[in-house]
Structures are given as structure tokens and as C-alpha cells.
Write a protein that holds these residues in place. Sequence first.
Motif, PDB file in Angstrom:
ATOM      1  N   LEU A 112      18.480  32.806  49.366  1.00 18.22           N
ATOM      2  CA  LEU A 112      18.855  33.094  50.518  1.00 18.22           C
ATOM      3  C   LEU A 112      20.395  33.339  50.533  1.00 18.22           C
ATOM      4  O   LEU A 112      20.636  34.106  51.512  1.00 18.22           O
ATOM      5  CB  LEU A 112      18.780  32.010  51.554  1.00 18.22           C
ATOM      6  N   THR A 137      22.402  30.032  60.188  1.00 16.28           N
ATOM      7  CA  THR A 137      21.929  29.289  59.255  1.00 16.28           C
ATOM      8  C   THR A 137      20.725  28.316  59.550  1.00 16.28           C
ATOM      9  O   THR A 137      19.632  28.159  59.056  1.00 16.28           O
ATOM     10  CB  THR A 137      23.106  28.501  58.289  1.00 16.28           C
ATOM     11  N   ALA A 172      21.073  37.942  54.117  1.00 15.77           N
ATOM     12  CA  ALA A 172      20.958  37.755  55.390  1.00 15.77           C
ATOM     13  C   ALA A 172      20.690  38.896  56.297  1.00 15.77           C
ATOM     14  O   ALA A 172      21.339  39.893  56.101  1.00 15.77           O
ATOM     15  CB  ALA A 172      22.228  36.792  56.219  1.00 15.77           C
ATOM     16  N   ARG A 195      12.396  32.833  52.975  1.00 14.61           N
ATOM     17  CA  ARG A 195      12.980  34.251  53.298  1.00 14.61           C
ATOM     18  C   ARG A 195      13.599  33.925  54.890  1.00 14.61           C
ATOM     19  O   ARG A 195      13.313  32.864  55.565  1.00 14.61           O
ATOM     20  CB  ARG A 195      12.133  35.510  53.292  1.00 14.61           C
ATOM     21  N   TRP A 196      14.596  34.837  55.090  1.00 12.73           N
ATOM     22  CA  TRP A 196      15.379  34.390  56.356  1.00 12.73           C
ATOM     23  C   TRP A 196      14.513  34.801  57.410  1.00 12.73           C
ATOM     24  O   TRP A 196      13.552  35.975  57.461  1.00 12.73           O
ATOM     25  CB  TRP A 196      16.435  35.438  56.269  1.00 12.73           C
ATOM     26  N   VAL A 203      17.571  35.105  63.777  1.00 13.65           N
ATOM     27  CA  VAL A 203      18.742  35.526  63.468  1.00 13.65           C
ATOM     28  C   VAL A 203      19.284  36.677  64.550  1.00 13.65           C
ATOM     29  O   VAL A 203      20.339  36.459  65.022  1.00 13.65           O
ATOM     30  CB  VAL A 203      19.124  36.028  62.087  1.00 13.65           C
ATOM     31  N   GLY A 237      17.564  30.455  61.045  1.00  7.05           N
ATOM     32  CA  GLY A 237      17.143  31.523  60.227  1.00  7.05           C
ATOM     33  C   GLY A 237      16.823  30.926  58.879  1.00  7.05           C
ATOM     34  O   GLY A 237      16.051  31.718  58.459  1.00  7.05           O
ATOM     35  N   ALA A 238      17.243  29.717  58.325  1.00  8.81           N
ATOM     36  CA  ALA A 238      17.177  29.471  57.062  1.00  8.81           C
ATOM     37  C   ALA A 238      16.605  28.192  56.786  1.00  8.81           C
ATOM     38  O   ALA A 238      15.876  28.089  55.808  1.00  8.81           O
ATOM     39  CB  ALA A 238      18.600  29.593  56.213  1.00  8.81           C
TER      40      ALA A 238
END
Length: 295
Positions: free
Chosen positions: A284, A204, A290, A219-220, A225, A207-208
Motif C-alpha cells: 500500500l 489512511t 494511493a 488494495r486501497w 479516499v 482507505g487502507a
Amino acid sequence: MTWLVRSNSGLTPELVVVKRKRDYLSESEFLAHCAVHRRLADAGGPVPGLPASAPDNPVRGPDGALYEIWEWVEGRPVDVASPADLAALGAALAEFHLLADGALDGVDLDPKEPHDRFEKARFHFPLLAEGLGDAGAEQHRALVAAWTAAHERARRETPLPANVLHGDPCPENVLVTGPGRAVLLDLDDVHPGPAVSDLAWSLTRVGAVVPEGDGFRDRWHAEAVAAVLDGYRSRRPLSAAERAALPHWIVASLCCAASDQLYDYGWKIDTAALPAECDRVLALAEPGGAPLPDA
């Protein structure tokens, strides 16, 4: 709360790190965390060493507070734009989990506040609803119902074994020490729980969450990730139950990150920008959002 100092012990002065007990920890919790740190360091885990020349580590300072002394670690911060650095983060976290299997044996680690991110998310999700207002209330309720049901089902059908978790394995708490190597710093939030809780938090955060800012990506960041996951699985493959549970823990981590990023005793961003930022978090968190591999 952390200082780099030069030790006077021994013939050759050495750089050491002195870490003060945080105010939110009781003395018993801090002592338990230090015991876990010692065991991980003695086992060769991806954490800073604890000097043998400080037998009373942790020590009580002149101010009455407790301090832990670390060996100085040569390294650099994680470059979140570097897949190699993110893979090193993932590998270090996996090694931490592998070595931590017996690290709590005989250690009384009884945190005063719950660390389970699903329990925390039950508080944080309504904050998102508040930020979204009436327009997002239905979306909020539906998403809460979906992930709550999935989590309860996963707990009943495929319970995950408890491990020793770092608690906050984000880029800010990692030093890259060499190609493919990293160490985890700041063991202030060590607690028992499923390994995917730590992994979900790392995914998280890289990636977020927008690096070095308050807020979330549109967006991720799929590459980030994938890099953390690849590094983690290179040391510790995930079980089928962990793969099934990971997306739900990611949603819980997003909820907790929302509190960290957007809300700290009051909203941290302009009121006009709040609905759009909260909407990003919910987008998200949509099921299947994800970028995780199937196996």
C-alpha cells in the motif's frame, strides 16, 4: 474516560459530556487543549460546544483529576461505507483547519512526545521489517530510503505552513450531525503541523485499514479516499505544495497505523499471518499506490 451525564445547573437539566484528562497528557497540555477547544467552539468550528454555565471548565474532580465538560451533540457514528458520511468527515476536517489559524496564539502547546508522523514512522517502519523477516529486508530498506529522501526534499523546497491539527481525525472521532455536516471529537492530540498530516491520517484510516479489525486491505479503497478528499477540498482546496507532499505523509501514516493495527507491546496477530500482513502495508505504501488525483 468519557461519560454522558445530566447536568444539575440551570432550571432545565441538560445532557453534557464529561471528558477526563488522559494519563499521557500533562496538566499543562490538557489545559492548552481545552483553550484551543474553547477558541474553536467560539468561532463556530466543527467541534462540540463548551457550556457557558461551566465557567471553570475544565474542572477538577473529587479524585483530583481534571475534566472538560462538553455540550451534548446529537449525531451518529460515521458509516465508513457511505460516501456522504466520509465527505462530511473531510469537510469537517477542512473547516477545523480553516478556523484553527489563530487558535494557538498565546497558548503554550508543548507536547512531551513528538506528534510528527515522519518522526514516529522512523520507529514504526523497523517493526514492519521485523514482521517481514529476511525476505522483506531489501524491500523495506529501499522504501524507507525513497520516502525519507522525498520528504527531506519537500521540506527544503516547499515548506508547508504550520496549522493546528486535530491529531486523530479518524471515523471513530467523528459524529455525523446532518446532511454534509459532522463534528470532530476528542481533541486530546491537538498539535501544530502541516494540514496534510491530518488529511493523510484520515485517508489512511478509511482507505487502507480494515474497518473494525486489526490489519490492512489488500488494495486501497479508492472510493473512500475520493469521498474524504472531495469533502475536504470542497471547503479548503489544497495548494500545489500540499498535493506534492500528501503522498509522502500517507506513507508515514501507514507506518504509524501499522503500529496501531499490528503492534501494541507485542504483535497483535498470529505469527504465521504477520509476514503477509506486513507485506500488505508495504504494498500500500509503494510510490503512486494511493488513489490520489493529480490536481
